[in-house]
Design an enzyme around this catalytic site. Structure first.
Site, PDB file in Angstrom:
ATOM      1  CB  SER A 251      -0.897   0.025   1.241  1.00  0.00           C
ATOM      2  OG  SER A 251      -1.807  -1.031   1.209  1.00  0.00           O
TER       3      SER A 251
HETATM    4  N1  SAH Z   1       0.263  -5.600   4.256  1.00  0.00           N
HETATM    5  C1  SAH Z   1       0.879  -5.902   2.989  1.00  0.00           C
HETATM    6  C2  SAH Z   1      -0.106  -5.674   1.875  1.00  0.00           C
HETATM    7  C3  SAH Z   1      -0.105  -6.801   0.921  1.00  0.00           C
HETATM    8  S1  SAH Z   1      -1.380  -6.834  -0.291  1.00  0.00           S
HETATM    9  C4  SAH Z   1       2.187  -5.139   2.800  1.00  0.00           C
HETATM   10  O1  SAH Z   1       2.530  -4.316   3.656  1.00  0.00           O
HETATM   11  O2  SAH Z   1       2.894  -5.411   1.845  1.00  0.00           O
HETATM   12  C5  SAH Z   1      -2.529  -7.956   0.429  1.00  0.00           C
HETATM   13  C6  SAH Z   1      -2.066  -9.339   0.692  1.00  0.00           C
HETATM   14  O3  SAH Z   1      -3.184 -10.082   1.189  1.00  0.00           O
HETATM   15  C7  SAH Z   1      -1.558 -10.123  -0.519  1.00  0.00           C
HETATM   16  O4  SAH Z   1      -0.262 -10.562  -0.258  1.00  0.00           O
HETATM   17  C8  SAH Z   1      -2.534 -11.304  -0.619  1.00  0.00           C
HETATM   18  O5  SAH Z   1      -1.938 -12.504  -1.055  1.00  0.00           O
HETATM   19  C9  SAH Z   1      -3.020 -11.415   0.813  1.00  0.00           C
HETATM   20  N2  SAH Z   1      -4.286 -12.138   1.003  1.00  0.00           N
HETATM   21  C10 SAH Z   1      -5.411 -12.100   0.248  1.00  0.00           C
HETATM   22  N3  SAH Z   1      -6.352 -12.918   0.772  1.00  0.00           N
HETATM   23  C11 SAH Z   1      -5.796 -13.488   1.880  1.00  0.00           C
HETATM   24  C12 SAH Z   1      -6.268 -14.439   2.845  1.00  0.00           C
HETATM   25  N4  SAH Z   1      -7.486 -14.987   2.799  1.00  0.00           N
HETATM   26  N5  SAH Z   1      -5.423 -14.794   3.851  1.00  0.00           N
HETATM   27  C13 SAH Z   1      -4.171 -14.273   3.936  1.00  0.00           C
HETATM   28  N6  SAH Z   1      -3.676 -13.383   3.050  1.00  0.00           N
HETATM   29  C14 SAH Z   1      -4.483 -12.989   2.034  1.00  0.00           C
END
Ligand code: SAH
Length: 204
Positions: A52
């Protein structure tokens, strides 16, 4: 980044500002993206996912209203950036990722390279939470789903706070803050936002 993108736009929580100053954001993206890592926008990470925009990370951390030592569950570890910021705020972080490749890469970065051995990382479907370690004082979901997963509401402590992007259209959600009082959850809308899909049993 901290002065112009965060403090100037209403991020006042000192713990959040300090943490955002401390965590080296460029290490969470590919080397080719290092020169752009502190710009005012989201950036791609592996597997079609994104890290983000700095302001969004800071806003979510501030809206959590967390205090040092609290137990926080993050859904969507991704690059590990937000987990590191939460850790630098003094929180006890549990973070769940569903994609094996990201989990493995991020675990290596957070532990061996950055020394955050106390961030607990899990590879599973975060829409089901982490029953074994519940309840959590705070829950922060970094991906958007169609509804708020019941499992996460149930695993939120009494008087807990959860932040989650929710929307029935993909890539367009409302950022919802949930306050739990006893067993009742009250929701507050913090405006539109764009997150990748929350994929799982209680997501897309
Ligand atoms: N907080 C992260 C943002 C990553 S984007 C950062 O600082 O980089 C969101 C993430 O959520 C992705 O990596 C995606 O694979 C994960 N995601 C999506 N659905 C999910 C689920 N059900 N359980 C765990 N992770 C999930």
């Amino acid at each position: 980044m901290v002065k112009e993108q965060l403090a100037a736009r209403g991020i006042t929580d000192q713990a959040v500002l300090r943490a955002m100053e401390t965590v080296p954001r460029h290490l969470f993206v590919n080397e080719a993206l290092h020169p752009t890592a502190y710009e005012d926008r989201p950036l791609p990470i592996a597997c079609g996912q994104t890290i983000s925009q700095p302001y969004t990370v800071a806003l979510m951390c501030q809206l959590l209203m967390a205090e040092r030592g609290m137990k926080v569950l993050e859904i969507g570890t991704g690059s590990g950036y937000q987990a590191a910021v939460l850790r630098e705020m003094g929180l006890n972080v549990f973070s769940v990722e569903r994609i094996q490749e990201l989990y493995t890469k991020t675990k290596d970065l957070l532990t061996k390279k950055l020394g955050y051995y106390d961030i607990q990382l899990f590879l599973s479907d975060g829409t089901l939470g982490l029953e074994l370690f519940a309840p959590f004082d705070r829950i922060i979901v970094a991906a958007g789903g169609p509804t708020i997963p019941d499992a996460l509401k149930n695993q939120l402590a009494k008087n807990g706070i959860m932040l989650i992007p929710v929307g029935c259209e993909r890539m367009s959600q409302n950022l919802i803050r949930v306050f739990k009082s006893g067993n009742v959850c009250k929701e507050e809308n913090h405006g539109t936002t764009t997150f990748v899909d929350l994929v799982g049993k209680q997501g897309w």
